[in-house]
Design a protein around this motif. Sequence first.
Motif, mmCIF file in Angstrom:
data_model
loop_
_atom_site.group_PDB
_atom_site.id
_atom_site.type_symbol
_atom_site.label_atom_id
_atom_site.label_comp_id
_atom_site.label_asym_id
_atom_site.label_seq_id
_atom_site.Cartn_x
_atom_site.Cartn_y
_atom_site.Cartn_z
ATOM 1 N N GLY A 134 -20.703 24.011 4.667
ATOM 2 C CA GLY A 134 -19.634 24.478 5.540
ATOM 3 C C GLY A 134 -19.239 23.481 6.613
ATOM 4 O O GLY A 134 -18.746 23.872 7.670
ATOM 5 N N GLY A 135 -19.443 22.201 6.379
ATOM 6 C CA GLY A 135 -19.027 21.213 7.353
ATOM 7 C C GLY A 135 -19.928 21.124 8.576
ATOM 8 O O GLY A 135 -19.579 20.479 9.563
ATOM 9 N N ALA A 136 -21.077 21.788 8.548
ATOM 10 C CA ALA A 136 -21.973 21.751 9.712
ATOM 11 C C ALA A 136 -22.526 20.348 9.906
ATOM 12 O O ALA A 136 -22.561 19.532 8.984
ATOM 13 C CB ALA A 136 -23.111 22.751 9.524
ATOM 14 N N PHE A 137 -22.949 20.047 11.125
ATOM 15 C CA PHE A 137 -23.536 18.750 11.424
ATOM 16 C C PHE A 137 -24.588 18.946 12.496
ATOM 17 O O PHE A 137 -24.735 20.037 13.058
ATOM 18 C CB PHE A 137 -22.469 17.746 11.880
ATOM 19 C CG PHE A 137 -21.701 18.174 13.102
ATOM 20 C CD1 PHE A 137 -20.465 18.787 12.978
ATOM 21 C CD2 PHE A 137 -22.209 17.962 14.382
ATOM 22 C CE1 PHE A 137 -19.752 19.187 14.106
ATOM 23 C CE2 PHE A 137 -21.505 18.369 15.514
ATOM 24 C CZ PHE A 137 -20.274 18.979 15.374
ATOM 25 N N ILE B 176 -23.048 14.123 7.934
ATOM 26 C CA ILE B 176 -21.632 14.000 7.563
ATOM 27 C C ILE B 176 -21.450 12.888 6.526
ATOM 28 O O ILE B 176 -20.915 13.106 5.429
ATOM 29 C CB ILE B 176 -20.760 13.734 8.808
ATOM 30 C CG1 ILE B 176 -20.842 14.927 9.760
ATOM 31 C CG2 ILE B 176 -19.328 13.478 8.407
ATOM 32 C CD1 ILE B 176 -20.070 14.762 11.047
ATOM 33 N N MET C 32 -12.609 13.304 7.908
ATOM 34 C CA MET C 32 -13.305 12.684 6.772
ATOM 35 C C MET C 32 -12.439 12.726 5.519
ATOM 36 O O MET C 32 -12.354 11.752 4.765
ATOM 37 C CB MET C 32 -14.628 13.413 6.496
ATOM 38 C CG MET C 32 -15.643 13.284 7.617
ATOM 39 S SD MET C 32 -16.162 11.578 7.879
ATOM 40 C CE MET C 32 -15.873 11.423 9.622
ATOM 41 N N GLU D 170 -10.637 27.982 10.434
ATOM 42 C CA GLU D 170 -10.601 27.177 9.202
ATOM 43 C C GLU D 170 -9.217 27.180 8.565
ATOM 44 O O GLU D 170 -8.716 26.138 8.121
ATOM 45 C CB GLU D 170 -11.647 27.688 8.200
ATOM 46 C CG GLU D 170 -11.660 26.848 6.929
ATOM 47 C CD GLU D 170 -12.941 27.014 6.131
ATOM 48 O OE1 GLU D 170 -13.879 27.677 6.606
ATOM 49 O OE2 GLU D 170 -12.985 26.462 5.024
ATOM 50 N N ALA E 107 -16.554 20.708 14.014
ATOM 51 C CA ALA E 107 -16.945 20.464 12.618
ATOM 52 C C ALA E 107 -15.731 20.525 11.700
ATOM 53 O O ALA E 107 -15.602 19.738 10.754
ATOM 54 C CB ALA E 107 -18.001 21.486 12.184
ATOM 55 N N LEU E 108 -14.815 21.455 11.970
ATOM 56 C CA LEU E 108 -13.603 21.565 11.139
ATOM 57 C C LEU E 108 -12.743 20.323 11.311
ATOM 58 O O LEU E 108 -12.196 19.782 10.334
ATOM 59 C CB LEU E 108 -12.808 22.812 11.536
ATOM 60 C CG LEU E 108 -13.468 24.161 11.241
ATOM 61 C CD1 LEU E 108 -12.639 25.298 11.832
ATOM 62 C CD2 LEU E 108 -13.632 24.368 9.750
ATOM 63 N N ILE F 159 -13.739 17.373 12.183
ATOM 64 C CA ILE F 159 -14.439 16.263 11.522
ATOM 65 C C ILE F 159 -14.211 16.303 10.017
ATOM 66 O O ILE F 159 -13.962 15.264 9.380
ATOM 67 C CB ILE F 159 -15.943 16.289 11.847
ATOM 68 C CG1 ILE F 159 -16.166 15.953 13.330
ATOM 69 C CG2 ILE F 159 -16.709 15.320 10.964
ATOM 70 C CD1 ILE F 159 -17.607 16.047 13.782
ATOM 71 N N GLN F 160 -14.254 17.495 9.430
ATOM 72 C CA GLN F 160 -13.984 17.595 7.987
ATOM 73 C C GLN F 160 -12.579 17.095 7.675
ATOM 74 O O GLN F 160 -12.361 16.403 6.670
ATOM 75 C CB GLN F 160 -14.124 19.050 7.520
ATOM 76 C CG GLN F 160 -15.552 19.545 7.423
ATOM 77 C CD GLN F 160 -15.627 20.960 6.878
ATOM 78 O OE1 GLN F 160 -15.421 21.197 5.693
ATOM 79 N NE2 GLN F 160 -15.919 21.919 7.736
ATOM 80 N N SER G 233 -24.795 22.363 14.738
ATOM 81 C CA SER G 233 -23.529 23.040 15.062
ATOM 82 C C SER G 233 -23.619 24.496 14.625
ATOM 83 O O SER G 233 -24.260 24.840 13.636
ATOM 84 C CB SER G 233 -22.352 22.341 14.382
ATOM 85 O OG SER G 233 -22.466 22.437 12.965
ATOM 86 N N GLY G 234 -22.953 25.360 15.423
ATOM 87 C CA GLY G 234 -23.029 26.792 15.150
ATOM 88 C C GLY G 234 -24.173 27.410 15.939
ATOM 89 O O GLY G 234 -24.862 26.750 16.722
ATOM 90 N N ASN H 105 -15.328 24.588 20.141
ATOM 91 C CA ASN H 105 -16.791 24.637 20.128
ATOM 92 C C ASN H 105 -17.308 23.766 18.980
ATOM 93 O O ASN H 105 -16.520 23.121 18.260
ATOM 94 C CB ASN H 105 -17.309 26.087 20.062
ATOM 95 C CG ASN H 105 -17.031 26.760 18.734
ATOM 96 O OD1 ASN H 105 -16.472 26.151 17.814
ATOM 97 N ND2 ASN H 105 -17.406 28.011 18.620
ATOM 98 N N SER H 106 -18.631 23.743 18.790
ATOM 99 C CA SER H 106 -19.190 22.801 17.808
ATOM 100 C C SER H 106 -18.700 23.125 16.403
ATOM 101 O O SER H 106 -18.452 22.221 15.603
ATOM 102 C CB SER H 106 -20.720 22.820 17.866
ATOM 103 O OG SER H 106 -21.202 24.127 17.589
ATOM 104 N N SER H 107 -18.522 24.398 16.096
ATOM 105 C CA SER H 107 -18.015 24.766 14.764
ATOM 106 C C SER H 107 -16.570 24.323 14.604
ATOM 107 O O SER H 107 -16.140 23.899 13.530
ATOM 108 C CB SER H 107 -18.116 26.275 14.555
ATOM 109 O OG SER H 107 -19.453 26.702 14.656
#
Lengths: 114, 606
Positions: B488-491, B532, A69, A29, A62-63, A65-66, B446-447, A57-59
């Motif tokens: 936490g930005g999860a999707f 999202i 966005m 992060e 996700a970062l 993607i944030q 995710s996660g 990885n997916s997490s």
Amino acid sequence: MVSPTKARVEQVGDLALMRFEGDITSASEDAVLGQYRALPDGVGKILLDFSKVPYLNSSGIALVIQLLMAAHKVQQQVVCFGLSAHFVKVFTMLGLAKYTTLAADETAARSAVA
Amino acid sequence: MPLIALILLVSCSASAQLLPWIDLSGEWRVCLGDEPRFAEPGFDDGGCGTVRLPGTIPVAPDGYYWVRRSVSLPDGVDRAGLVLTLGNLTENYEVFVNGRRIWSSGFTARETQLARPRMFGLPLLEDGPVHIAIRGWRHRFFGSGGSGPLHDSGPYLITAVPNAPAGAGEAYLHHLRMRRTPDLAAGALLLTLSVILLLMFGRDLSRKELLWLAVVCALVGWSRLRVVLSITPDSTPFDAFTPRVWWFAVPFLEFSMAAVARGSWAIRGLAWPAVLGGLLFRPLLAPARVFVNLLSIFVLVRSLAHRSQRTTERFLVVAGGLAVIVAETRSMILPGPGGGGFFSGHFRVGPYETNLYPIVLAVYAFVMVTLLIRRLLLDREQKQRLAGELEAARIVQQLLLPSAHPAGGAYEIDAVYEPAQEVGGDFYYAGERGDGSRVVVVGDVSGKGLKAAMVVSFTLGVLDREETSSPAGLLAAMNTAFQGRLGGGAFVTCCCLRLEPEGRVTVASAGHPMPYRDGQEIGTEPGLPLGIVRNSEWLEQSIALLPGDQLTIVSDGVVEAQDVSGELFGFDRSRRISTGCARAIASAAQAWGQNDDITVVTVRKG
């Protein structure tokens, strides 16, 4: 084995080049969002260099993607380059083409924002 | 010489008897200070005082004293081959017989001997009384008023060699070792505690106070063992009793306290400079150490009074450390093993004696280790409790997910779910709809772990409540439900299918890996994952399945399985094995190297 993420920012005018190194995971992060949030106002174009990122990885995705966005919200143009073929497909599958351009290399990326 | 005289001479020699012993216990003349003429047989000692030996010899301020006495040997004894035995005199002394020095220990601090009974061979004594004089010196370290660490019990004798009391010195040393048994016990305990503390520090490297305390215990423990191990005939008390090692132990203890006590910046900031400065300029070492100790005492007392220090464990740690520092400071300000009583630092209990400092430290270290073991046990209990809760969560998740083989209808559905941990973030769902169709949903939060599993439970509830059979509609419903909930930005990636009895299948995907139809990817329109963007939309596309056709939907746990070299299983391999059964596909990914939840759902048209 997961290696920690390093991030470096090079800025010229309104163009910021964020270079990542190492896997991008939930522990990245600071490297991803922290560096993005530290960019000065006035940056309108952002290049994300994934050429030294072997795995997200997916997490970690996700970062990213944030970041996309947040950049989209303030109308910053973002180009990603250096992704492996696998992650180009993943980014495409995730529908991120609306929020970022995927370029093959740095030259193509710079051309995309020129 | 006439023969008769020679025979008489030989007869007289043959008849000289061995001296059994002459007991020298009793009154001796004593002169305080250094008066070398005291050794001369003719010296007039009438003005000197007396002292009874065995006993305590008073010592002058400069540390010197002389004791002397004369004794007559019986007639007819062999005056060659005699031995003088002296009791537990002071550590440094010289022995004179008839004005001639026969032995000297040396009078420097480094030549200080362990006080014990000794035997000295005497030279051939001329006729007449034997004058014995002893010049003694007591180093200021041992204080005044004593003649050795133990009470002097002699013996004081002159005997012939065969009659000499063999082993008197060794017997005394053995007695001295026994008396220092508490030091042996304290030393062994402290070294053991040091090892335990080091092992505990190895489990949690952030707890530096354990490392410092281990160093303190090791230093003091070793110094205590040396006190006992150094009790040998040739040892020097400074080897055994020097406080050098201790001087570096307490700074480490102060660092240990600094890790847990409030306001400890002063200790950290001043302890090391003070000690290092004292090392460079030795006369400053003792005052510097006393200063740092007093500062530590002040900081720790204030720390104890503060509210944040009032948990039982923290209070015991700080109070114990404070007690040790006070004990050491006391021993530095009032040095010397002389005297007794609890507050002197050096004390005797029955036949045993020791110093207060290592006892206090051993008790403190023992309490610390006990507290740490207690905390370890509590942590283990908590881990076991968490493990139990995770197992319960796993069972609940298995119950929530539909059966692996939802039976009936025009389609045969098979599903395999292999979480990466006890519980996971993948899910699949199959349900009937009012229009006669069936919906199949495969998704991935995710996660990993418990947090992702909680989202799965929530998602299945949403799917159960939704009546629509539209894949895009289901995605929109889930997306709306997820807004503001994932954190936490999860999707969530998700692929929804509507299966109509005649073979028409409608698909919509929110960022999920594309489904396969008989080994070929179905090119679904890419779409953002769920959770999202609030008003996202997804496009549907329809295909027609023929009897025997198989659709396969996998989660990214299959595609991103990773072998030891880091190579991903990949989209290509996933596509090639997608015609197999769900179990075979999941097993292939697991064998490659599972690092995420794996879900495989196959739908075969009957």
